[in-house]
Scaffold this active site. Structure first.
Site, PDB file in Angstrom:
ATOM      1  N   TYR A 150       0.861  -1.186   0.000  1.00 38.80           N
ATOM      2  CA  TYR A 150       0.000   0.000   0.000  1.00 38.80           C
ATOM      3  C   TYR A 150       0.899   1.238   0.000  1.00 38.80           C
ATOM      4  CZ  TYR A 150      -3.329   3.584   1.106  1.00 38.80           C
ATOM      5  OH  TYR A 150      -4.077   4.736   1.040  1.00 38.80           O
ATOM      6  N   LYS A 280       3.630  10.665   7.893  1.00 41.71           N
ATOM      7  CA  LYS A 280       2.890  10.230   9.092  1.00 41.71           C
ATOM      8  C   LYS A 280       3.522  10.725  10.406  1.00 41.71           C
ATOM      9  CE  LYS A 280       0.496   6.225   7.147  1.00 41.71           C
ATOM     10  NZ  LYS A 280      -0.909   6.487   7.386  1.00 41.71           N
TER      11      LYS A 280
HETATM   12  C1  LIG Z   1       3.196   2.803   3.512  1.00 42.66           C
HETATM   13  C2  LIG Z   1       2.309   3.965   3.157  1.00 42.66           C
HETATM   14  N1  LIG Z   1       2.604   4.721   2.099  1.00 42.66           N
HETATM   15  C3  LIG Z   1       1.858   5.790   1.757  1.00 42.66           C
HETATM   16  C4  LIG Z   1       0.737   6.128   2.480  1.00 42.66           C
HETATM   17  C5  LIG Z   1      -0.091   7.322   2.072  1.00 42.66           C
HETATM   18  O1  LIG Z   1       0.098   8.361   2.960  1.00 42.66           O
HETATM   19  P1  LIG Z   1      -1.005   9.539   3.085  1.00 42.66           P
HETATM   20  O2  LIG Z   1      -2.226   8.924   3.627  1.00 42.66           O
HETATM   21  O3  LIG Z   1      -0.356  10.541   4.003  1.00 42.66           O
HETATM   22  O4  LIG Z   1      -1.183  10.098   1.711  1.00 42.66           O
HETATM   23  C6  LIG Z   1       0.382   5.359   3.585  1.00 42.66           C
HETATM   24  C7  LIG Z   1      -0.838   5.678   4.358  1.00 42.66           C
HETATM   25  O5  LIG Z   1      -1.409   4.881   5.044  1.00 42.66           O
HETATM   26  C8  LIG Z   1       1.180   4.244   3.935  1.00 42.66           C
HETATM   27  O6  LIG Z   1       0.888   3.470   4.989  1.00 42.66           O
END
Ligand SMILES: Cc1ncc(COP(=O)(O)O)c(C=O)c1O
Length: 432
Positions: A150, A280
């Site tokens: 993801y 995050k």
């Molecule tokens: C591994 C990973 N990459 C990218 C994202 C996307 O980040 P955002 O929700 O800040 O766009 C997430 C979000 O859960 C994630 O867990």
């Protein structure tokens, strides 16, 4: 505003993540107004307090309303909340970039700030494409990744999310078709055998002329299934990328800043990516900020090639308030005994979730660092399970077949015990 009025307006006008509007008929998906949050507690508008088991999706590592981050933000607010980043720079951004360079693997030297994790992934993918364009290999435009990944909800990121289990299969026909191989069967702590990387190696071997980069989440595949895979696998991926002249992008957006027990999960495999995404927990969950870091090789090649610039530049790039929150959060993290705190949480999650292992409804229980996962055999009914957790005084938000905990690092044993007990109780109800 009364809670009822707030909920009425919310229902009428506000879209929530991965949700339908007008969910007021039949199967109510509950939604809870939060009045404030402090430490590890979310205070609901009706007066109830919930112990937070989610860190607001991996981000609020120091809990909420932290006096030091608050103080830093108030001071920055007096100076400037935002200023464009084209042609201008400022101390919070420069200081944060220098800190990120110091904390991440040594080869990563250049920092591109953006507003969210998904955007930082888009940036990473564009960098990889521009890198090969600058090297006069414009056919290298695609990406190789492992299933169950993801990387976010924007189009480039969606194209490298799991094509089936991922949440984006609906868009399959208009997404760029990337290369996928099965995610590793070798679990965290296990060795990685030749057969575990065979498909990966084979794909690189035959398709390398079209592949700009491999993109993966290091060690922990988060929203694509909360799977923890072998560090040796990641190590071998790095070797294969080098051998086949393909860049390696590691998405540390969920894993970064201590969650797994290492500051960055790539440290388990002693691997340096060519490009790394963080987000995050970068701001301690205060504001949206992400960054894409690259090696000098990548940034110099892009800068020296045609068209001589990197083609991206968000309006809120390097927002000074967000950078200030990040600096304050990093200061707190690095001044804390975070490794021992994560070990303590890991031990307690392991012991606390153990009773789930023998329950009928449970497929697997696994823990790594401050991440505890109970994988069920069947998807949860959110309308049923969510109120059970809230009634138990905890905030746990399962998805699909996963009930999981990733509490703020500051959580005390007693509160963590309440979280694991609530998971055991609720899952036992599903099992009976
Ligand atoms: C591994 C990973 N990459 C990218 C994202 C996307 O980040 P955002 O929700 O800040 O766009 C997430 C979000 O859960 C994630 O867990």
């Amino acid at each position: 505003m009364t809670s009822d009025h707030l909920l009425d307006l919310d229902k009428a006008h506000v879209w929530h993540p991965y949700s339908a509007m007008f969910n007021d008929v039949g199967s109510e998906l509950p939604i809870y107004p939060v009045a404030s949050a402090d430490g590890v507690r979310l205070k609901l508008a009706d007066g109830r307090e919930l112990i937070d088991g989610m860190s607001s999706w991996w981000s609020a590592i120091h809990g909420y309303n932290h006096p030091q981050i608050n103080r830093a933000l108030k001071a920055q607010l007096q100076k400037m909340s935002h200023v464009m980043f084209g042609g201008l720079t400022h101390e919070p951004a420069v200081e944060l970039a220098a800190q990120l360079v110091a904390l991440t693997p040594k080869a990563l030297q250049s920092v591109f700030f953006s507003d969210s994790g998904s955007v930082s992934v888009e940036v990473a993918m564009k960098m990889a494409i521009q890198y090969w364009h600058a090297k006069e290999q414009p056919n290298k435009q695609l990406f190789l990744t492992i299933r169950n990944g993801y990387h976010g909800d924007t189009f480039g990121a969606m194209s490298v999310c799991d094509p089936v289990a991922g949440m984006h299969s609906l868009f399959q026909d208009i997404l760029t078709q990337q290369y996928f191989v099965d995610s590793p069967d070798c679990r965290f702590g296990q060795p990685c055998l030749d057969e575990d990387v065979a498909e990966f190696e084979q794909t690189l071997n035959t398709e390398k002329d079209h592949i700009a980069a491999v993109i993966m989440e290091p060690i922990v595949q988060g929203a694509g299934g909360m799977r923890f895979y072998s560090a040796e696998y990641l190590h071998r991926v790095r070797e294969l990328c080098d051998r086949h002249h393909v860049l390696l992008i590691l998405d540390e957006i969920a894993t970064g800043f201590g969650r797994t027990g290492k500051l960055f999960a790539c440290e388990f495999a002693d691997v340096t990516p060519d490009i790394m995404c963080v987000g995050k927990a970068l701001t301690g969950g205060y504001m949206s900020l992400a960054a894409t870091l690259t090696s000098k090789d990548v940034s110099d090649t892009i800068s020296q090639g045609d068209p001589g610039i990197f083609m991206h530049g968000p309006t809120f790039m390097a927002n000074p308030l967000a950078c200030t929150a990040a600096l304050a959060s990093l200061k707190l993290l690095l001044a804390s005994p975070w490794q021992s705190e994560i070990s303590r949480i890991e031990e307690q999650l392991t012991a606390g979730l153990e009773p789930c292992r023998t329950m009928n409804a449970v497929q697997d229980v696994r823990v790594l660092g401050a991440i505890g996962v109970v994988e069920l055999k069947n998807p949860v009914a959110m309308a049923v399970i969510q109120p059970l957790f809230v009634d138990a005084g905890v905030w746990v938000r399962p998805f699909a077949r996963l009930v999981y905990l990733m509490p703020p690092f500051i959580i005390e044993n007693e509160d963590l015990e309440k979280l694991t007990s609530a998971v055991v109780d609720v899952v036992s109800k599903l099992s009976s």
